[in-house]
Design a protein around this motif. Structure first.
Motif, PDB file in Angstrom:
ATOM      1  N   TRP A 219       0.833  -1.205   0.000  1.00 52.50           N
ATOM      2  CA  TRP A 219       0.000   0.000   0.000  1.00 52.50           C
ATOM      3  C   TRP A 219       0.873   1.262   0.000  1.00 52.50           C
ATOM      4  CZ3 TRP A 219      -4.870   1.684  -0.610  1.00 52.50           C
ATOM      5  CH2 TRP A 219      -5.177   2.968  -0.150  1.00 52.50           C
ATOM      6  N   ILE A 220       1.889   1.264   0.814  1.00 54.20           N
ATOM      7  CA  ILE A 220       2.792   2.411   0.871  1.00 54.20           C
ATOM      8  C   ILE A 220       3.402   2.670  -0.500  1.00 54.20           C
ATOM      9  CG2 ILE A 220       4.996   3.246   1.821  1.00 54.20           C
ATOM     10  CD1 ILE A 220       4.287   1.698   4.404  1.00 54.20           C
ATOM     11  N   THR A 221       3.856   1.608  -1.150  1.00 50.63           N
ATOM     12  CA  THR A 221       4.498   1.742  -2.455  1.00 50.63           C
ATOM     13  C   THR A 221       3.541   2.294  -3.505  1.00 50.63           C
ATOM     14  OG1 THR A 221       5.934  -0.128  -1.945  1.00 50.63           O
ATOM     15  CG2 THR A 221       5.738   0.484  -4.253  1.00 50.63           C
ATOM     16  N   GLU A 222       2.298   1.888  -3.435  1.00 48.86           N
ATOM     17  CA  GLU A 222       1.324   2.279  -4.449  1.00 48.86           C
ATOM     18  C   GLU A 222       0.625   3.597  -4.143  1.00 48.86           C
ATOM     19  OE1 GLU A 222      -1.262  -1.057  -4.638  1.00 48.86           O
ATOM     20  OE2 GLU A 222       0.233  -2.395  -5.544  1.00 48.86           O
ATOM     21  N   HIS A 223       0.737   4.082  -2.886  1.00 47.30           N
ATOM     22  CA  HIS A 223       0.018   5.306  -2.491  1.00 47.30           C
ATOM     23  C   HIS A 223       0.938   6.234  -1.704  1.00 47.30           C
ATOM     24  CE1 HIS A 223      -3.063   2.157  -3.050  1.00 47.30           C
ATOM     25  NE2 HIS A 223      -3.823   3.136  -3.490  1.00 47.30           N
ATOM     26  N   PRO A 224       2.040   6.675  -2.305  1.00 47.46           N
ATOM     27  CA  PRO A 224       2.991   7.495  -1.547  1.00 47.46           C
ATOM     28  C   PRO A 224       2.437   8.844  -1.112  1.00 47.46           C
ATOM     29  CG  PRO A 224       3.549   7.501  -3.877  1.00 47.46           C
ATOM     30  CD  PRO A 224       2.484   6.469  -3.700  1.00 47.46           C
ATOM     31  N   ALA A 225       1.380   9.347  -1.784  1.00 50.22           N
ATOM     32  CA  ALA A 225       0.836  10.655  -1.446  1.00 50.22           C
ATOM     33  C   ALA A 225      -0.239  10.590  -0.369  1.00 50.22           C
ATOM     34  CB  ALA A 225       0.277  11.322  -2.704  1.00 50.22           C
ATOM     35  N   ASP A 226      -0.623   9.391   0.062  1.00 50.26           N
ATOM     36  CA  ASP A 226      -1.656   9.246   1.081  1.00 50.26           C
ATOM     37  C   ASP A 226      -1.097   9.533   2.467  1.00 50.26           C
ATOM     38  OD1 ASP A 226      -3.124   8.419  -1.086  1.00 50.26           O
ATOM     39  OD2 ASP A 226      -4.071   6.770  -0.035  1.00 50.26           O
ATOM     40  N   ASP A 227      -1.986   9.528   3.462  1.00 52.22           N
ATOM     41  CA  ASP A 227      -1.562   9.646   4.856  1.00 52.22           C
ATOM     42  C   ASP A 227      -0.855   8.345   5.242  1.00 52.22           C
ATOM     43  OD1 ASP A 227      -1.216   9.881   7.560  1.00 52.22           O
ATOM     44  OD2 ASP A 227      -3.354  10.010   8.053  1.00 52.22           O
ATOM     45  N   LEU A 228       0.451   8.419   5.441  1.00 49.49           N
ATOM     46  CA  LEU A 228       1.233   7.230   5.755  1.00 49.49           C
ATOM     47  C   LEU A 228       1.852   7.325   7.146  1.00 49.49           C
ATOM     48  CD1 LEU A 228       3.003   6.653   2.308  1.00 49.49           C
ATOM     49  CD2 LEU A 228       0.862   5.666   3.155  1.00 49.49           C
ATOM     50  N   GLY A 229       1.159   8.030   8.036  1.00 48.87           N
ATOM     51  CA  GLY A 229       1.588   8.072   9.424  1.00 48.87           C
ATOM     52  C   GLY A 229       1.383   6.722  10.089  1.00 48.87           C
ATOM     53  N   VAL A 230       2.028   6.523  11.208  1.00 45.97           N
ATOM     54  CA  VAL A 230       1.952   5.231  11.897  1.00 45.97           C
ATOM     55  C   VAL A 230       0.523   4.883  12.265  1.00 45.97           C
ATOM     56  CG1 VAL A 230       2.593   4.002  14.008  1.00 45.97           C
ATOM     57  CG2 VAL A 230       4.326   5.285  12.748  1.00 45.97           C
ATOM     58  N   GLY A 278       6.379  18.996 -13.421  1.00 53.06           N
ATOM     59  CA  GLY A 278       7.036  20.052 -12.659  1.00 53.06           C
ATOM     60  C   GLY A 278       7.400  19.591 -11.258  1.00 53.06           C
ATOM     61  N   ILE A 279       8.334  20.309 -10.638  1.00 53.18           N
ATOM     62  CA  ILE A 279       8.791  19.967  -9.294  1.00 53.18           C
ATOM     63  C   ILE A 279       7.635  20.012  -8.302  1.00 53.18           C
ATOM     64  CG2 ILE A 279      10.300  20.652  -7.393  1.00 53.18           C
ATOM     65  CD1 ILE A 279      11.808  19.483  -9.731  1.00 53.18           C
ATOM     66  N   GLU A 280       6.774  21.025  -8.419  1.00 53.54           N
ATOM     67  CA  GLU A 280       5.649  21.141  -7.483  1.00 53.54           C
ATOM     68  C   GLU A 280       4.699  19.960  -7.629  1.00 53.54           C
ATOM     69  OE1 GLU A 280       2.160  24.316  -6.129  1.00 53.54           O
ATOM     70  OE2 GLU A 280       3.679  24.888  -7.614  1.00 53.54           O
ATOM     71  N   GLN A 281       4.410  19.593  -8.866  1.00 58.96           N
ATOM     72  CA  GLN A 281       3.515  18.457  -9.111  1.00 58.96           C
ATOM     73  C   GLN A 281       4.119  17.165  -8.565  1.00 58.96           C
ATOM     74  OE1 GLN A 281       2.950  17.629 -13.234  1.00 58.96           O
ATOM     75  NE2 GLN A 281       1.420  16.018 -12.920  1.00 58.96           N
ATOM     76  N   ILE A 282       5.410  16.954  -8.811  1.00 64.57           N
ATOM     77  CA  ILE A 282       6.065  15.732  -8.354  1.00 64.57           C
ATOM     78  C   ILE A 282       6.124  15.680  -6.834  1.00 64.57           C
ATOM     79  CG2 ILE A 282       8.298  14.523  -8.297  1.00 64.57           C
ATOM     80  CD1 ILE A 282       8.688  15.372 -11.210  1.00 64.57           C
ATOM     81  N   SER A 283       6.323  16.835  -6.201  1.00 68.30           N
ATOM     82  CA  SER A 283       6.371  16.849  -4.737  1.00 68.30           C
ATOM     83  C   SER A 283       5.034  16.416  -4.147  1.00 68.30           C
ATOM     84  CB  SER A 283       6.765  18.233  -4.227  1.00 68.30           C
ATOM     85  OG  SER A 283       5.756  19.190  -4.487  1.00 68.30           O
ATOM     86  N   ARG A 284       3.925  16.850  -4.763  1.00 67.57           N
ATOM     87  CA  ARG A 284       2.604  16.434  -4.277  1.00 67.57           C
ATOM     88  C   ARG A 284       2.359  14.960  -4.558  1.00 67.57           C
ATOM     89  NH1 ARG A 284       0.855  21.060  -7.058  1.00 67.57           N
ATOM     90  NH2 ARG A 284      -0.178  19.685  -8.575  1.00 67.57           N
ATOM     91  N   THR A 285       2.654  14.536  -5.776  1.00 63.69           N
ATOM     92  CA  THR A 285       2.411  13.146  -6.169  1.00 63.69           C
ATOM     93  C   THR A 285       3.217  12.174  -5.330  1.00 63.69           C
ATOM     94  OG1 THR A 285       2.040  13.884  -8.438  1.00 63.69           O
ATOM     95  CG2 THR A 285       2.435  11.548  -8.124  1.00 63.69           C
ATOM     96  N   SER A 286       4.398  12.585  -4.884  1.00 61.97           N
ATOM     97  CA  SER A 286       5.276  11.706  -4.131  1.00 61.97           C
ATOM     98  C   SER A 286       5.040  11.770  -2.623  1.00 61.97           C
ATOM     99  CB  SER A 286       6.742  12.052  -4.424  1.00 61.97           C
ATOM    100  OG  SER A 286       7.006  11.939  -5.809  1.00 61.97           O
ATOM    101  N   GLY A 287       4.117  12.622  -2.203  1.00 60.29           N
ATOM    102  CA  GLY A 287       3.770  12.650  -0.787  1.00 60.29           C
ATOM    103  C   GLY A 287       4.498  13.680   0.042  1.00 60.29           C
TER     104      GLY A 287
END
Length: 326
Positions: A219-230, A278-287
């Motif tokens: 799940w983490i690998t497939e959803h890096p932009a989601d809430d991935l807190g403990v 763009g850098i901004e788009q990638i930063s959001r997509t990557s979480g």
């Protein structure tokens, strides 16, 4: 510019790609700038050797007949497991006189046996880092980077990292444009930063035994932009946050937070390499949320900014494999 002799040491059980990868880089440089490099291969007695894959390599000469080279390159392979003492003695005697000592893969073991790595920070193939550190406590072994340069000594990890290191040396000698031309000809990127990890996040961490934890890893690998807190990940696994964190670390060898960091970094790197997003788009997509957060992560992990990483790792002339970030 003075011609630099690059001497590649051959021995029975050598890994052929450890030899031919760097050799292609340096020969490409010689073709671009004639008179730059004099490439030589040598064995102890001048006779042919059999590689670990069964190929026979015929050297130019014997080690005894070669003068001290500018760059002494020692490849790895099965032959490093029980090295010929005569080879170790030759390296011990002649290695210190070369301006550059270079190893690919387990060639570092030969240099260490000759006492040439003492006091240096080095790397080697991930499977042999622990052995190198255990057998040679005076050597600082870093198992993570694909190559390490420390003064006169340059060491690299697996076979393809030998190409990366050779490109770095050519760039130092002849400039980026020459190295870039060689990289394009070999259809490789110029150039993976030396501190790029040997593993992807999924390979570096162990796969959890229990299915809920294994599912969380996917799940983490497939959803890096989601809430991935403990807390969020623990709820997905059906465990309390404390139990989840303890079990995740016990089964994967890393904490949930560090695993998430590695996945997000790898995801962002891949988008920078493969897309024009763009850098901004990638930063959001990557979480990461913001470009500044991603910039801090890159500087901490790779010592370079996302923009510089893209410039190095995705030359402008390289065709896009995708046109935008997903």
């Amino acid at each position: 510019m003075a011609q630099r002799t690059v001497l590649l040491v051959l021995f029975d059980g050598v890994q052929s790609l450890d030899v031919t990868g760097p050799l292609e880089v340096f020969s490409g440089a010689e073709a671009q700038v004639p008179g730059t490099y004099r490439l030589r291969t040598a064995t102890l007695d001048g006779g042919p050797v059999r590689t670990s894959s069964g190929l026979t390599l015929v050297p130019d000469t014997s080690l005894a007949d070669e003068a001290v080279p500018h760059t002494l390159l020692v490849p790895g392979g099965q032959g490093t497991r029980a090295p010929d003492p005569r080879l170790t003695d030759w390296l011990r005697e002649h290695g210190p006189h070369s301006e550059r000592l270079v190893s690919v893969c387990t060639g570092a073991i030969l240099l260490a046996e000759a006492g040439l790595l003492d006091g240096h920070r080095v790397t080697t193939h991930w499977a042999y880092c622990a052995k190198l550190a255990r057998d040679h406590p005076s050597v600082e072994v870093d198992p993570d980077p694909i190559y390490v340069r420390d003064g006169q000594v340059s060491t690299s990890a697996g076979v393809t990292s030998g190409i990366d290191l050779a490109l770095a040396l050519v760039e130092e000698d002849l400039g980026r444009d020459t190295a870039l031309t060689i990289a394009r000809h070999l259809v490789v990127f110029l150039r993976r930063p030396g501190n790029q990890a040997q593993f992807s996040a999924q390979l570096a961490a162990q796969t959890a035994r229990r299915e809920p934890l294994r599912d969380v890893q996917h799940w983490i690998t497939e959803h890096p932009a989601d809430d991935l807190g403990v807390e969020a990940l623990a709820a997905r696994a059906g465990l309390s946050p404390r139990h989840f964190a303890r079990a995740f670390r016990a089964e994967t060898g890393t904490t949930p937070g560090r695993y998430v960091d590695q996945v997000r970094l790898e995801h962002a790197r891949r988008l920078l390499e493969d897309t024009t997003g763009g850098i901004e788009q990638i930063s959001r997509t990557s979480g990461y949320g913001t470009p500044e957060a991603m910039r801090r992560a890159f500087l901490k992990a790779l010592g370079t900014s996302p923009a510089e990483y893209r410039r190095r790792f995705r030359p402008a002339a390289t065709p896009d494999r995708r046109t935008s970030a997903p």
